[in-house]
Design an enzyme around this catalytic site. Structure first.
Site, mmCIF file in Angstrom:
data_model
loop_
_atom_site.group_PDB
_atom_site.id
_atom_site.type_symbol
_atom_site.label_atom_id
_atom_site.label_comp_id
_atom_site.label_asym_id
_atom_site.label_seq_id
_atom_site.Cartn_x
_atom_site.Cartn_y
_atom_site.Cartn_z
ATOM 1 N N ASN A 6 0.879 -1.175 0.000
ATOM 2 C CA ASN A 6 0.000 0.000 0.000
ATOM 3 C C ASN A 6 0.914 1.221 0.000
ATOM 4 O O ASN A 6 1.486 1.571 1.026
ATOM 5 C CB ASN A 6 -0.890 -0.025 1.256
ATOM 6 C CG ASN A 6 -1.734 1.234 1.376
ATOM 7 O OD1 ASN A 6 -1.796 2.047 0.457
ATOM 8 N ND2 ASN A 6 -2.393 1.389 2.514
ATOM 9 N N LYS A 18 0.137 4.206 -0.259
ATOM 10 C CA LYS A 18 -0.502 5.398 0.320
ATOM 11 C C LYS A 18 -0.229 6.600 -0.595
ATOM 12 O O LYS A 18 -0.181 6.440 -1.809
ATOM 13 C CB LYS A 18 -0.034 5.612 1.761
ATOM 14 C CG LYS A 18 -0.177 4.323 2.601
ATOM 15 C CD LYS A 18 0.015 4.512 4.063
ATOM 16 C CE LYS A 18 -0.161 3.172 4.780
ATOM 17 N NZ LYS A 18 -0.033 3.248 6.219
ATOM 18 N N HIS A 70 -9.386 1.260 5.044
ATOM 19 C CA HIS A 70 -8.107 1.435 5.732
ATOM 20 C C HIS A 70 -8.308 2.361 6.935
ATOM 21 O O HIS A 70 -9.109 3.291 6.884
ATOM 22 C CB HIS A 70 -7.067 2.016 4.770
ATOM 23 C CG HIS A 70 -5.691 1.963 5.326
ATOM 24 N ND1 HIS A 70 -5.226 2.881 6.241
ATOM 25 C CD2 HIS A 70 -4.683 1.066 5.149
ATOM 26 C CE1 HIS A 70 -3.993 2.556 6.583
ATOM 27 N NE2 HIS A 70 -3.635 1.456 5.938
ATOM 28 N N GLU A 92 -6.692 4.751 7.976
ATOM 29 C CA GLU A 92 -6.504 6.177 7.665
ATOM 30 C C GLU A 92 -7.756 6.761 7.024
ATOM 31 O O GLU A 92 -8.080 7.931 7.224
ATOM 32 C CB GLU A 92 -5.260 6.344 6.769
ATOM 33 C CG GLU A 92 -3.984 6.085 7.568
ATOM 34 C CD GLU A 92 -2.841 5.464 6.784
ATOM 35 O OE1 GLU A 92 -2.857 5.503 5.529
ATOM 36 O OE2 GLU A 92 -1.923 4.920 7.429
ATOM 37 N N GLU A 107 -5.198 -4.870 10.553
ATOM 38 C CA GLU A 107 -4.131 -3.890 10.742
ATOM 39 C C GLU A 107 -4.355 -3.127 12.052
ATOM 40 O O GLU A 107 -5.119 -2.160 12.078
ATOM 41 C CB GLU A 107 -4.127 -2.874 9.595
ATOM 42 C CG GLU A 107 -3.913 -3.475 8.233
ATOM 43 C CD GLU A 107 -3.349 -2.444 7.252
ATOM 44 O OE1 GLU A 107 -2.282 -2.726 6.704
ATOM 45 O OE2 GLU A 107 -3.951 -1.376 7.058
ATOM 46 N N GLY A 147 2.850 2.255 10.741
ATOM 47 C CA GLY A 147 3.798 3.352 10.597
ATOM 48 C C GLY A 147 4.553 3.676 11.875
ATOM 49 O O GLY A 147 5.237 4.695 11.956
ATOM 50 N N SER A 203 3.651 -2.232 10.195
ATOM 51 C CA SER A 203 5.111 -2.314 10.361
ATOM 52 C C SER A 203 5.680 -3.675 9.966
ATOM 53 O O SER A 203 6.612 -4.167 10.613
ATOM 54 C CB SER A 203 5.516 -1.947 11.792
ATOM 55 O OG SER A 203 5.167 -0.604 12.068
HETATM 56 P P1 13P Z 1 3.176 0.332 7.630
HETATM 57 O O1 13P Z 1 3.659 -0.944 6.993
HETATM 58 O O2 13P Z 1 3.916 1.546 7.136
HETATM 59 O O3 13P Z 1 3.114 0.239 9.111
HETATM 60 O O4 13P Z 1 1.667 0.552 7.117
HETATM 61 C C1 13P Z 1 0.782 -0.506 7.184
HETATM 62 C C2 13P Z 1 -0.429 -0.140 6.421
HETATM 63 O O5 13P Z 1 -1.161 0.763 6.798
HETATM 64 C C3 13P Z 1 -0.713 -0.874 5.181
HETATM 65 O O6 13P Z 1 -1.995 -0.618 4.721
#
Ligand code: 13P
Length: 253
Positions: A9, A11, A97, A99, A169, A175, A215
């Site tokens: 992803n 983003k 997601h 976010e 997740e 992150g 992560s």
């Molecule tokens: P990270 O791997 O940067 O922690 O992000 C995970 C994520 O949100 C994947 O959709």
């Protein structure tokens, strides 16, 4: 056998130039190094979808979007519909997601509608769920994640459910560099699968791929992916570096 999947992803990252380079590198390394039946997906920003899909051509690496609208067409400035993605033959789309939930107010009802739109367009949604840190600390994470799954998916028929990919997740692991332990991941994946089984029966639940996200890195992927209910990963930051990402794909055996 459940499909094994490692999806990146991206983003809101990468210029167009860098996106093409990263795609070329991932495509080359996957062709040379990935032998098993793991499916590799790149979920990229909307403007890059068409060209990167062409760039990937007949590669085993597939392309996906990161969101879509709950509407088909019309006066919804800035939105992109599942039917548009279908018309470009984009096979995957991330939905729900954390976010999107956190910054754009997406809730279970909205996500249920988006899930329906993607299925109607014959896309495969990668549906995300996961708890925030305070929920984990309060010990109500199982209840919350079960509710998220129920709200967005339990209106589906068993046949429709089988077309979904789920990504667990935990928000506190996204992150932050603070990954869930393999035990924590396995526990939650088993909770999700059991919850699916309670409504759809174990044979259906056993067909659903459940990915872990938060992560994931090359050095922790193998341990996470060795859990019986972890069928792959949804990778954020580490998907922005070709070597690291393909090493994660290779960890899914
Ligand atoms: P990270 O791997 O940067 O922690 O992000 C995970 C994520 O949100 C994947 O959709």
């Amino acid at each position: 056998m459940r499909q094994k999947i490692v999806a990146g992803n991206w983003k809101m990252n990468k210029t167009w130039e860098d996106a093409k380079i990263l795609t070329a590198e991932v495509m080359g390394m996957v062709a040379d190094e990935v032998k098993g039946n793991v499916k590799t997906i790149l979920c990229v920003p909307f403007p890059y979808l068409g060209s990167l899909k062409n760039q990937l051509g007949s590669s085993t690496v597939k392309i996906g979007a990161q969101n879509c609208s709950e509407h088909d067409w019309g006066a919804y400035t800035g939105e992109v519909s599942a039917l548009m993605l279908k018309s470009m033959e984009i096979p995957y789309v991330i939905l729900g997601h954390s976010e999107r939930r956190q910054y754009f107010g997406e809730d279970g009802k909205l996500l249920a509608r988006k899930i329906d739109k993607t299925l109607a367009a014959n896309l495969t949604p990668i549906f995300c769920c996961g708890e925030q840190l305070e929920i984990r600390e309060a010990g109500t994470h199982e209840k919350l994640v079960k509710q998220q799954v129920e709200d967005a998916l339990f209106h589906l028929s068993a046949d429709a459910l089988k077309k979904i990919v789920i990504a667990y997740e935990p928000v506190w692991a996204i992150g932050t560099g603070k990954t869930a332990s393999a035990q924590q991941a396995q526990e939650m994946h088993a909770v999700i699968r059991k919850h699916l089984a309670s409504k759809y029966g174990a044979p259906v639940a056993n067909e659903i791929s459940i990915l872990y996200g938060g992560s994931v890195k090359a050095d922790n992927a193998q341990e996470l992916f060795s859990c019986p209910d972890v069928d792959g990963g949804l990778v954020g930051g580490a998907s922005l570096k070709s070597r690291e990402f393909v090493d994660i794909v290779k960890a899914m055996k």
